[in-house]
Design a protein around this motif. Structure first.
Motif, PDB file in Angstrom:
ATOM      1  N   ALA A   1      61.673  53.888 -19.383  1.00  0.00           N
ATOM      2  CA  ALA A   1      61.509  54.868 -20.354  1.00  0.00           C
ATOM      3  C   ALA A   1      60.203  55.660 -20.329  1.00  0.00           C
ATOM      4  O   ALA A   1      59.145  54.878 -20.324  1.00  0.00           O
ATOM      5  CB  ALA A   1      62.079  54.850 -21.552  1.00  0.00           C
ATOM      6  N   ASP A   2      59.792  56.857 -20.186  1.00  0.00           N
ATOM      7  CA  ASP A   2      58.421  57.420 -20.097  1.00  0.00           C
ATOM      8  C   ASP A   2      57.450  56.879 -19.409  1.00  0.00           C
ATOM      9  O   ASP A   2      56.427  56.445 -19.662  1.00  0.00           O
ATOM     10  CB  ASP A   2      57.961  57.441 -21.819  1.00  0.00           C
ATOM     11  CG  ASP A   2      58.973  58.312 -22.796  1.00  0.00           C
ATOM     12  OD1 ASP A   2      59.235  59.426 -22.237  1.00  0.00           O
ATOM     13  OD2 ASP A   2      59.104  57.845 -23.813  1.00  0.00           O
ATOM     14  N   TYR A   3      58.110  56.565 -18.336  1.00  0.00           N
ATOM     15  CA  TYR A   3      56.995  55.746 -17.250  1.00  0.00           C
ATOM     16  C   TYR A   3      56.632  56.549 -15.868  1.00  0.00           C
ATOM     17  O   TYR A   3      56.042  56.024 -14.954  1.00  0.00           O
ATOM     18  CB  TYR A   3      57.771  54.454 -16.661  1.00  0.00           C
ATOM     19  CG  TYR A   3      57.016  53.193 -16.558  1.00  0.00           C
ATOM     20  CD1 TYR A   3      55.696  53.025 -17.237  1.00  0.00           C
ATOM     21  CD2 TYR A   3      57.317  52.263 -15.744  1.00  0.00           C
ATOM     22  CE1 TYR A   3      54.956  51.773 -17.407  1.00  0.00           C
ATOM     23  CE2 TYR A   3      56.512  50.940 -15.922  1.00  0.00           C
ATOM     24  CZ  TYR A   3      55.442  51.063 -16.470  1.00  0.00           C
ATOM     25  OH  TYR A   3      54.580  49.657 -16.297  1.00  0.00           O
ATOM     26  N   ILE A   4      56.625  57.864 -16.101  1.00  0.00           N
ATOM     27  CA  ILE A   4      56.362  58.754 -14.874  1.00  0.00           C
ATOM     28  C   ILE A   4      56.008  60.100 -15.593  1.00  0.00           C
ATOM     29  O   ILE A   4      56.796  60.457 -16.656  1.00  0.00           O
ATOM     30  CB  ILE A   4      57.429  58.929 -14.001  1.00  0.00           C
ATOM     31  CG1 ILE A   4      56.875  59.217 -12.521  1.00  0.00           C
ATOM     32  CG2 ILE A   4      58.634  59.916 -14.253  1.00  0.00           C
ATOM     33  CD1 ILE A   4      57.429  58.755 -11.258  1.00  0.00           C
TER      34      ILE A   4
ATOM     35  N   ASP B   1      57.716  41.838 -12.295  1.00  0.00           N
ATOM     36  CA  ASP B   1      57.130  40.593 -11.621  1.00  0.00           C
ATOM     37  C   ASP B   1      58.250  39.441 -11.486  1.00  0.00           C
ATOM     38  O   ASP B   1      58.956  39.374 -10.379  1.00  0.00           O
ATOM     39  CB  ASP B   1      56.141  39.818 -12.502  1.00  0.00           C
ATOM     40  CG  ASP B   1      55.972  40.362 -13.564  1.00  0.00           C
ATOM     41  OD1 ASP B   1      56.747  39.842 -14.244  1.00  0.00           O
ATOM     42  OD2 ASP B   1      55.182  40.947 -14.323  1.00  0.00           O
ATOM     43  N   TYR B   2      58.503  38.757 -12.729  1.00  0.00           N
ATOM     44  CA  TYR B   2      59.700  37.821 -12.592  1.00  0.00           C
ATOM     45  C   TYR B   2      60.943  38.175 -12.063  1.00  0.00           C
ATOM     46  O   TYR B   2      61.820  37.531 -11.474  1.00  0.00           O
ATOM     47  CB  TYR B   2      59.758  36.860 -14.037  1.00  0.00           C
ATOM     48  CG  TYR B   2      60.270  37.766 -15.074  1.00  0.00           C
ATOM     49  CD1 TYR B   2      61.731  37.492 -15.269  1.00  0.00           C
ATOM     50  CD2 TYR B   2      59.569  38.649 -15.949  1.00  0.00           C
ATOM     51  CE1 TYR B   2      62.223  38.268 -16.351  1.00  0.00           C
ATOM     52  CE2 TYR B   2      60.215  39.327 -16.907  1.00  0.00           C
ATOM     53  CZ  TYR B   2      61.722  39.250 -17.078  1.00  0.00           C
ATOM     54  OH  TYR B   2      62.238  39.938 -17.878  1.00  0.00           O
ATOM     55  N   MET B   3      61.277  39.234 -12.511  1.00  0.00           N
ATOM     56  CA  MET B   3      62.841  39.918 -12.422  1.00  0.00           C
ATOM     57  C   MET B   3      62.772  40.253 -10.686  1.00  0.00           C
ATOM     58  O   MET B   3      63.856  40.146 -10.037  1.00  0.00           O
ATOM     59  CB  MET B   3      62.817  41.161 -13.120  1.00  0.00           C
ATOM     60  CG  MET B   3      64.203  41.849 -12.941  1.00  0.00           C
ATOM     61  SD  MET B   3      65.573  40.607 -12.916  1.00  0.00           S
ATOM     62  CE  MET B   3      65.594  40.148 -14.747  1.00  0.00           C
TER      63      MET B   3
ATOM     64  N   TYR C   1      60.674  53.308 -28.924  1.00  0.00           N
ATOM     65  CA  TYR C   1      59.977  52.882 -30.209  1.00  0.00           C
ATOM     66  C   TYR C   1      58.927  53.575 -30.650  1.00  0.00           C
ATOM     67  O   TYR C   1      58.597  53.804 -31.853  1.00  0.00           O
ATOM     68  CB  TYR C   1      59.905  51.391 -30.464  1.00  0.00           C
ATOM     69  CG  TYR C   1      59.149  50.844 -29.382  1.00  0.00           C
ATOM     70  CD1 TYR C   1      59.355  50.840 -28.056  1.00  0.00           C
ATOM     71  CD2 TYR C   1      57.490  50.396 -29.574  1.00  0.00           C
ATOM     72  CE1 TYR C   1      58.337  50.176 -27.232  1.00  0.00           C
ATOM     73  CE2 TYR C   1      56.624  49.958 -28.771  1.00  0.00           C
ATOM     74  CZ  TYR C   1      56.992  49.781 -27.605  1.00  0.00           C
ATOM     75  OH  TYR C   1      56.228  49.225 -26.358  1.00  0.00           O
ATOM     76  N   TYR C   2      57.954  53.879 -29.779  1.00  0.00           N
ATOM     77  CA  TYR C   2      56.657  54.564 -30.084  1.00  0.00           C
ATOM     78  C   TYR C   2      56.901  56.053 -30.496  1.00  0.00           C
ATOM     79  O   TYR C   2      56.169  56.248 -31.302  1.00  0.00           O
ATOM     80  CB  TYR C   2      55.790  54.397 -28.729  1.00  0.00           C
ATOM     81  CG  TYR C   2      56.588  54.404 -27.433  1.00  0.00           C
ATOM     82  CD1 TYR C   2      57.356  53.396 -26.977  1.00  0.00           C
ATOM     83  CD2 TYR C   2      56.500  55.816 -26.763  1.00  0.00           C
ATOM     84  CE1 TYR C   2      57.802  53.474 -25.653  1.00  0.00           C
ATOM     85  CE2 TYR C   2      57.381  55.925 -25.707  1.00  0.00           C
ATOM     86  CZ  TYR C   2      57.967  54.722 -25.136  1.00  0.00           C
ATOM     87  OH  TYR C   2      58.772  55.041 -24.117  1.00  0.00           O
ATOM     88  N   SER C   3      58.031  56.526 -30.027  1.00  0.00           N
ATOM     89  CA  SER C   3      58.161  58.031 -30.533  1.00  0.00           C
ATOM     90  C   SER C   3      59.176  57.970 -31.664  1.00  0.00           C
ATOM     91  O   SER C   3      58.644  58.749 -32.500  1.00  0.00           O
ATOM     92  CB  SER C   3      58.715  58.697 -29.333  1.00  0.00           C
ATOM     93  OG  SER C   3      59.883  58.215 -28.923  1.00  0.00           O
TER      94      SER C   3
ATOM     95  N   GLY D   1      50.671  50.382 -22.920  1.00  0.00           N
ATOM     96  CA  GLY D   1      50.681  51.912 -22.575  1.00  0.00           C
ATOM     97  C   GLY D   1      51.534  52.701 -23.785  1.00  0.00           C
ATOM     98  O   GLY D   1      51.127  53.822 -23.974  1.00  0.00           O
ATOM     99  N   ASP D   2      52.735  52.075 -24.230  1.00  0.00           N
ATOM    100  CA  ASP D   2      53.692  52.594 -25.126  1.00  0.00           C
ATOM    101  C   ASP D   2      52.755  52.784 -26.361  1.00  0.00           C
ATOM    102  O   ASP D   2      52.530  54.096 -27.282  1.00  0.00           O
ATOM    103  CB  ASP D   2      54.749  51.792 -25.521  1.00  0.00           C
ATOM    104  CG  ASP D   2      55.531  51.569 -24.205  1.00  0.00           C
ATOM    105  OD1 ASP D   2      55.400  52.589 -23.274  1.00  0.00           O
ATOM    106  OD2 ASP D   2      56.440  50.802 -24.467  1.00  0.00           O
ATOM    107  N   ALA D   3      51.880  51.639 -26.583  1.00  0.00           N
ATOM    108  CA  ALA D   3      50.847  51.897 -28.092  1.00  0.00           C
ATOM    109  C   ALA D   3      49.946  52.813 -27.846  1.00  0.00           C
ATOM    110  O   ALA D   3      49.620  53.774 -28.668  1.00  0.00           O
ATOM    111  CB  ALA D   3      50.323  50.472 -28.292  1.00  0.00           C
TER     112      ALA D   3
ATOM    113  N   ALA E   1      53.380  43.186 -14.218  1.00  0.00           N
ATOM    114  CA  ALA E   1      53.386  44.207 -13.582  1.00  0.00           C
ATOM    115  C   ALA E   1      54.514  44.759 -13.013  1.00  0.00           C
ATOM    116  O   ALA E   1      55.720  44.054 -12.714  1.00  0.00           O
ATOM    117  CB  ALA E   1      52.746  43.677 -12.067  1.00  0.00           C
ATOM    118  N   ASP E   2      54.935  46.112 -13.051  1.00  0.00           N
ATOM    119  CA  ASP E   2      56.127  46.529 -12.510  1.00  0.00           C
ATOM    120  C   ASP E   2      55.991  47.152 -11.261  1.00  0.00           C
ATOM    121  O   ASP E   2      54.764  47.681 -10.734  1.00  0.00           O
ATOM    122  CB  ASP E   2      56.674  47.688 -13.634  1.00  0.00           C
ATOM    123  CG  ASP E   2      56.847  47.260 -15.009  1.00  0.00           C
ATOM    124  OD1 ASP E   2      57.145  45.988 -15.153  1.00  0.00           O
ATOM    125  OD2 ASP E   2      56.332  47.839 -15.918  1.00  0.00           O
ATOM    126  N   ASN E   3      57.121  47.200 -10.489  1.00  0.00           N
ATOM    127  CA  ASN E   3      57.058  47.451  -9.055  1.00  0.00           C
ATOM    128  C   ASN E   3      58.070  48.636  -8.463  1.00  0.00           C
ATOM    129  O   ASN E   3      59.102  48.434  -9.182  1.00  0.00           O
ATOM    130  CB  ASN E   3      57.407  46.099  -8.360  1.00  0.00           C
ATOM    131  CG  ASN E   3      56.542  44.986  -8.840  1.00  0.00           C
ATOM    132  OD1 ASN E   3      55.252  44.893  -8.130  1.00  0.00           O
ATOM    133  ND2 ASN E   3      56.983  44.227 -10.026  1.00  0.00           N
TER     134      ASN E   3
END
Ligand code: SPD
Length: 370
Positions: free
Chosen positions: A44-47, A92-94, A229-231, A247-249, A279-281
């Motif tokens: 969510a909210d990542y672009i 990463d781990y996923m 949660y941030y919004s 980044g959400d904070a 790290a998200d990919n």
């Protein structure tokens, strides 16, 4: 941009159209025959939605955009046989889990000219040797975000996971609301750090201790939310403290920024016991029917101005070196976004835990069930 419909085959897919096939492609990405649609599934909210709109306008590809709340939700969706997603963003781990399960296509970064823009430190990660399946998208850290001005935090910032787990500490503010991330590896990692164990522990006794710590703290928490949660909770003052992604904070900080005071209402702290770095990919599901278009889109995401626009919107650091000159200097110089060395030294990656994931699943069922 069509948001939220879900791809064909996944839950909520009723309103979507059948995936359109691509025409044959050539080696040169400029000459790829693009599919008319692309289904993108992200956090969510990542672009910045303008980034999606620009791609649609430039290339005539309609983007179907949907969001998920955790890596496990994404995995469950793919394992349930959801077909139709073309670009996904696991951490990463996923990525390791998904590669082992045969859920990811190979991407061939050699055919992506913009991969050269990625900082060398983010290339060839242990979770995806040779970037055979994914390119790095954004990264960040997990800590505690807290409401500035609350008397409970007046003397010192919440610099320990005790602020989430110790009843004696929490009693000063729990009535005003605490949120934790609805994310199994992240919440277990916070408890494991607090107990002095590895966030990647595979030891049943340690994992049970983390579960028990979480269960005794749970009555003090108001919500499990990792999506908005941030919004919905922080910016609207429904809570006073949250387990949070950096980044959400930062979004909550800037969305509550007071010009006169020169600060926002929500601050971020990295606990002294240690915290997660992630790290998200950008990756392509193995069953995507529009893989060349997906590669073309991922290459677009690595254009310097595009990667910078994403960071300027999300407040998550970019692994894109060439993007730096377009990123707002206030973001580049913000230690809550780009951690200084002394903070970075406290951060640890989550890694694939192999078969111990079944113990984590068992602990998570107990945590969410009681
Ligand atoms: N609102 C966007 C949040 C993206 C966070 N990804 C974090 C993954 C941590 N394992």
């Amino acid at each position: 941009v069509a948001c939220g419909g879900g791809p064909a085959g996944g839950p909520g897919a009723a309103a979507t159209e059948a995936p359109a096939a691509e025409s044959p492609v050539t080696e040169d990405s400029d000459e790829v025959q693009l599919a008319p649609e692309l289904s993108v599934y992200n956090w969510a909210d990542y672009i910045d939605e303008q980034v999606l709109a620009d791609y649609e306008e430039r290339y005539g590809v309609r983007i179907i955009y949907d969001t998920f709340a955790s890596n496990e939700d994404l995995l469950t969706k793919l394992q349930a046989g959801a077909s139709g997603y073309d670009v996904i963003f696991p951490s990463d781990y996923m990525v390791v889990q998904m590669i082992e399960l045969g859920l990811l296509a190979e991407i061939d970064v050699d055919s992506m000219p913009n991969f050269a823009n990625i900082n060398e430190a983010f290339k060839n990660p242990p979770y995806d040797p040779g970037n055979a399946h994914c390119t790095p998208y954004q990264w960040g850290m997990t800590g505690i975000s807290y409401r500035r001005g609350n008397p409970a935090f007046a003397d010192s910032p919440p610099d320990s996971w005790a602020y989430l787990f110790d009843p004696a500490v929490m009693e000063k503010y729990a009535a005003e609301g605490i949120n934790v991330l609805n994310d199994q590896r992240e919440l277990m990692a916070a408890a494991l750090f607090y107990l002095g164990y590895s966030p990647n522990s595979t030891d049943r006794a340690e994992l049970e201790a983390a579960r028990d710590l979480i269960l005794q703290a749970k009555p003090s928490w108001k919500t499990f939310n990792s999506e908005d949660y941030y919004s919905t909770l922080m910016e609207s003052d429904e809570i006073v403290l949250s387990h949070a992604w950096s980044g959400d904070a930062a979004q909550a900080f800037w969305n509550t920024y007071d010009e006169a005071e020169g600060t926002g209402n929500w601050l971020f702290s990295v606990p002294k016991e240690g915290a997660v770095r992630f790290a998200d990919n950008a990756c392509i599901p193995a069953n995507s029917k529009r893989q060349e278009t997906a590669r073309h889109f991922i290459n677009y995401l690595m254009e310097p101005e595009v990667a910078a626009a994403i960071t300027n919107f999300t407040f998550y650091p970019s692994p894109n070196e060439a993007a730096k000159e377009f990123i707002d200097p206030e973001i580049l110089n913000n230690p809550g976004i780009y951690p200084p060395p002394e903070v970075a030294a406290k951060l640890e990656w989550l890694v694939d835990v192999g078969d111990a994931i079944f113990i984590y699943d068992e602990m998570w069922t107990a945590i969410k069930g009681q």
